[in-house]
Design an enzyme around this catalytic site. Sequence first.
Site, short mmCIF file in Angstrom:
data_model
loop_
_atom_site.label_atom_id
_atom_site.label_comp_id
_atom_site.label_asym_id
_atom_site.label_seq_id
_atom_site.Cartn_x
_atom_site.Cartn_y
_atom_site.Cartn_z
CG ASN A 1 -1.88 -1.18 1.19
OD1 ASN A 1 -2.45 -1.52 0.14
ND2 ASN A 1 -2.07 -1.84 2.32
CE LYS B 1 -3.56 -4.18 -1.63
NZ LYS B 1 -3.64 -4.19 -0.15
CD GLU C 1 -7.06 -5.67 0.70
OE1 GLU C 1 -7.66 -6.46 1.43
OE2 GLU C 1 -5.86 -5.34 0.88
NE ARG D 1 -10.74 -11.64 -0.18
CZ ARG D 1 -10.33 -11.13 0.98
NH1 ARG D 1 -11.22 -10.71 1.87
NH2 ARG D 1 -9.04 -11.06 1.27
CG ASP E 1 -5.46 -11.75 3.35
OD1 ASP E 1 -4.26 -11.91 3.07
OD2 ASP E 1 -5.91 -10.72 3.85
CD GLU F 1 2.22 -11.47 -1.10
OE1 GLU F 1 2.36 -10.92 -2.22
OE2 GLU F 1 1.45 -11.03 -0.23
CD GLU G 1 -3.53 -9.55 7.94
OE1 GLU G 1 -2.61 -9.71 7.10
OE2 GLU G 1 -4.59 -8.98 7.66
CG HIS H 1 -11.37 -13.63 6.54
ND1 HIS H 1 -11.44 -12.57 7.40
CD2 HIS H 1 -10.66 -13.19 5.47
CE1 HIS H 1 -10.81 -11.53 6.86
NE2 HIS H 1 -10.31 -11.88 5.70
#
Lengths: 699, 699
Positions: free
Chosen positions: B209, B286, B290, B335, B364, B386, B392, B520
């Site tokens: 980001n 990226k 998002e 998704r 994710d 990746e 996280e 999630h």
Amino acid sequence: MRRLIAAICFAIAAFASPVLAEDGYDLWLRYHPVEAAYAAQYKPHATAIIGGDTPILASAKSELKRGLDGLLAQDTPIVSQPVDGAIVLQTGDTNLPEDGFRIGAKTLDGHPVTVISARTDQGALYGAFRLLREIQTRAALTDISDAPKIKLRVIDHWDNLNGSVERGYAGTSIFDWWRLPDLVDPRLTDYARAEASIGVNGVVLNNVNAKADSLTAPYLQKTEAIAKVFRPWGIKVYLSARWTAPIELGGLKTADPLDPAVQAWWNAKADEIYALIPDFGGFLVKANSEGEPGPGDYGRNHAQGANMLAAALKPHGGIVMWRAFVYSEHDANDRAKQAYNEFKPVEGQFADNVLLQIKNGAIDFQPREPFHPLFGAMPKTNEMLEVQITKEYLGQGTHLVYQGPLYEETLKADTYAEGKGSTVAKIIDGALDHHALTGMAGVSNVGDDRNWTGHDFSQADWYAFGRLAWDPDASSRDIATDWVKMTFSDDPAFVKPVVDMMMASRETAANYMTPLGLAHQMATGHHYGPGPWVCDLARPEWNPCYYAKADAKGIGFDRTKTGSDALAQYAPAAAKQWADPKRMDERYLLWFHHLPWDYKVKSGRTLWNELVTDYDIGAKQAAQMQQTWAAMKPYVDPERFAAVSANLSIQAREAKWWRDASIAYFQSKSGLPLPTGIAPPEHDLDYYKSLQFPYAPGH
Amino acid sequence: MRRLIAAICFAIAAFASPVLAEDGYDLWLRYHPVEAAYAAQYKPHATAIIGGDTPILASAKSELKRGLDGLLAQDTPIVSQPVDGAIVLQTGDTNLPEDGFRIGAKTLDGHPVTVISARTDQGALYGAFRLLREIQTRAALTDISDAPKIKLRVIDHWDNLNGSVERGYAGTSIFDWWRLPDLVDPRLTDYARAEASIGVNGVVLNNVNAKADSLTAPYLQKTEAIAKVFRPWGIKVYLSARWTAPIELGGLKTADPLDPAVQAWWNAKADEIYALIPDFGGFLVKANSEGEPGPGDYGRNHAQGANMLAAALKPHGGIVMWRAFVYSEHDANDRAKQAYNEFKPVEGQFADNVLLQIKNGAIDFQPREPFHPLFGAMPKTNEMLEVQITKEYLGQGTHLVYQGPLYEETLKADTYAEGKGSTVAKIIDGALDHHALTGMAGVSNVGDDRNWTGHDFSQADWYAFGRLAWDPDASSRDIATDWVKMTFSDDPAFVKPVVDMMMASRETAANYMTPLGLAHQMATGHHYGPGPWVCDLARPEWNPCYYAKADAKGIGFDRTKTGSDALAQYAPAAAKQWADPKRMDERYLLWFHHLPWDYKVKSGRTLWNELVTDYDIGAKQAAQMQQTWAAMKPYVDPERFAAVSANLSIQAREAKWWRDASIAYFQSKSGLPLPTGIAPPEHDLDYYKSLQFPYAPGH
């Protein structure tokens, strides 16, 4: 043989573990071996350590052992019976003041020993650190008596619960609120050691811009975990209290200090805190200031607010430190006058366990301010001093600006409140008005950077704060000298030029940032770099232009009778020294006077030429520090030498930026040519105005 | 005599400087002396170091010296002529693959020596680290040949220019952008050593980001200062590029990749970068994900975007890593399917210096996901993997969850893209489709915490990433074993139980967080703790309820033909393994199937009872880790023992919280009683829903 062993040992020590770089972590508690001649002198008087087993005495013994082991390269035994040359910690000496100590030679059970005697355990701890300092500074061991003159010696952390530090330039908070109370960083013990070594006995853990969360049960558990680490080092924890906590946490409809439910909520909260932390220090409060809530929201004054909290803490022995840093968003008056105007009327109304915490000056930690007019103006009130150790307005994380002289200047300032000699020091140490509850607070510059303070030399500001809070009459030069010896080297070829550089550095910064009594010319928000042109913010007193008031005719803030008359808030004898621009210390000139550009200053120059010359000198002095430091290379480890060099190079560049931007801006007002020999700014004013720093730290 | 000297030396070493606490800073490069028997074995083969003087060979020699000096407690000379027992770095061996090495005994000028031969300097550096690892793990010295199977072994830092780290749980960024380029933290050298030791040869310095600022001249100077530190360790720097930089910095009206002015801007920017940093690696991007801008904003596809940047970098040898992590805010589709749907159509259209960087799974970084359907689906495209090293979704900074098995599971997953054996490892190492440009990226878990990764055991994830990027066929258990020996102790009584605990830890976390293929279920935003009830966010796929789809009848996401048919994105043979709930690995059950609560799983239990049992087992396993670790106390230094213990206690508490909150929530849906012997949640569902964590880190 001995040499051979030493050589082998050196080889093994060097290779058995990776060579450790000097990283500044040890601060002034850097117990490297003293030279052989000194070791021979000290060793006979440091053969063993004797003392009691209370938590604080255990700290004192462990620190003595750590220090002597390192300084004298020996294994100092901790024993229980006197032996020749032992160091003995003795407490209960009621002839000594609380937390004071005496160090002297004695004979105990027939053995010549050195006794550190004290009334309290804490006094003995301070004596232990003092004895180590004597060795660190290579002093001759003589009898010493000392005691703190100020009761509360407090560090204020503007640390947020998310780990950020407001106005912090040395990384994030050392308090890992997230992982506390389970995970207690061993670093906190080293932090407590450092604070205790300079006599600090209180730490406020959270930002004055407080969150109510810090008063919830989970966060009090975290605070308790920190208190447990600090307690054996004689340090109490304090919290900044959010005024509206009874609403936010307690579900009350009001935080009115006269509402019995509000008082009951705080009483219960105090009971809860003290059940967990019996020696909790108390609250620090920023109320009705810069948007924070406070008693004023309910039509109550500061005394009513402070006293309500004080009543909750009183049964437990806790105190309230109530900040005098207020200025109203509804008051068009000179900002420098507002705190006085709000507090003077409630003189005599504060409870006896409240201290009014007053910044050194009436604006906000500027490179130079006259002392705050509240000092001496409220003799019935416990007045304590707040200084900023972190350098929000003094070059932040990268400039070498030793603040000892700034603190000393404030402490030695004469308020004339009760005649000549009514210094700020005498007010805050209680001597002038016979107060027993006295205090001095410093806003911390500590973060989780490995060297604690980001810039290695910023450690000196922390150190000087502690030493001056212990003895507000001490000399900042003496303190700098001790610090340099303890932190770097006792080689006179190093100590002298470095102390000289430190002592000059604050004037240097005042020159390149805000000469001649200018103030608050920093860029807005982050306060990084120059922003004298900023003039478009919502509130007038947020603008640098408000403070300099520069136009085509002149510059300066008229605080005499013809202006805001802030001068009238001072005792007449104090005011007199600044009333006449012709007969005053010109370092305060534009703080008090608006003068024409062609006004003649004492040097014979015009005000314009003097101003420009001062900026120019400041930038040159900053550049000169690089040369001074470069010559110190033989005396410093390569790591700290390189880090300080890098910071000095940033400082020299930024000093030139300050000079150039300020001259460019003020020239746009004065329209006058530069004095002969003064180089024009490198860029035009638009360039300096265009610079943006969205990632400036500390904001 | 020897013993006496040793004893004296020990005493002096112990007292000359304060005893240093173990703080984890040394990572797996902890070169403490090996036991005497091992030292006797290794010393004859480590009498001296010989090698060239290029920057990278100088690094190799200095690291060998540091390592051997420490491990063998000797002063290893660096010499220029062969002596018996020397270690010799030889480069230019064209028989070896690039950056590979061979270690073996040879005779040189009549002297028996150990030669580390390589084609490149970098290969010799890797060989040096490998030889040290052999000694650290007490291996017998035999001939070794090794070479990296993957070309780009890259660490992605999600570090922001203000020092914060997105999804970072170990303090702030190690890159001090503010004080760079003047102040270069010596820590960066230790960081580069650590990366080089595990074969990492590229580091992306800033968050995906991205801010355009990182491409401005001042920030490129800062990047250059870092590149200078990394270069002698064989590490290239990369930057995340902000798509709209030509608008934000260049003043263009568009960032359309087909606009010649945009191409020209990037060409000029690449020229500027390479003039400063000739070995700059390239860009990570990226785009259109998002909320980040990208070529899609101009109606262009990902290949058109990537290729435009690739064209700018190509003349300089740079590459583009283009992230496949996209999901559209305008696509109501599952998704998990969206990345495939966006990228599959542009297969064959990417330039040859572009890699498509694909997360291990389609959602994710969950505790468990099936491999991403893009793997094997684009044989003409350079596909790189990746993974997330920072945790996280795996307990963040405080849970012991070794991710080696997770990485290994992905790498060994068979895509069946070109028949059986088409593993993800073979795709990303280029073997399957004969790609030369291959890569694997890991999202860094490094911050400025003293031990780098916050949790001491999180160092193992970093280590495992490097080892698997070097050899994607390696065993995560072998890697854990090496890491434990190098980081803590080679005592078998320690190594075995700790490695077992590590190997089980990921299943434990999956059990207490998201058993049976759930995903999630973490609270929103910070992703800390459970939030299965969250169902009110603007976009459906932001809600945990979207992923579990629990109601009164059942639970799970139907990705078969009757549902989203995400299964169809896999090769038929791969899809087949998950198509039938009765004949599949139930650890993926609810990822692919929505099933009734009374569905019978393989254990014979109902789905409801199995789900609850898994949560219960997970919490118990987490608590059990505390006992395992407690028994390890004799083998660990007190500092790291205490820190790990504290974190395990947090983990046990949070595992129970996950268990209780999840059971409470799903029971509110199923309405079913708990199986016999399963304790009810400690609190009711409202309690768990009420918990708020405004200061959770990493967000």
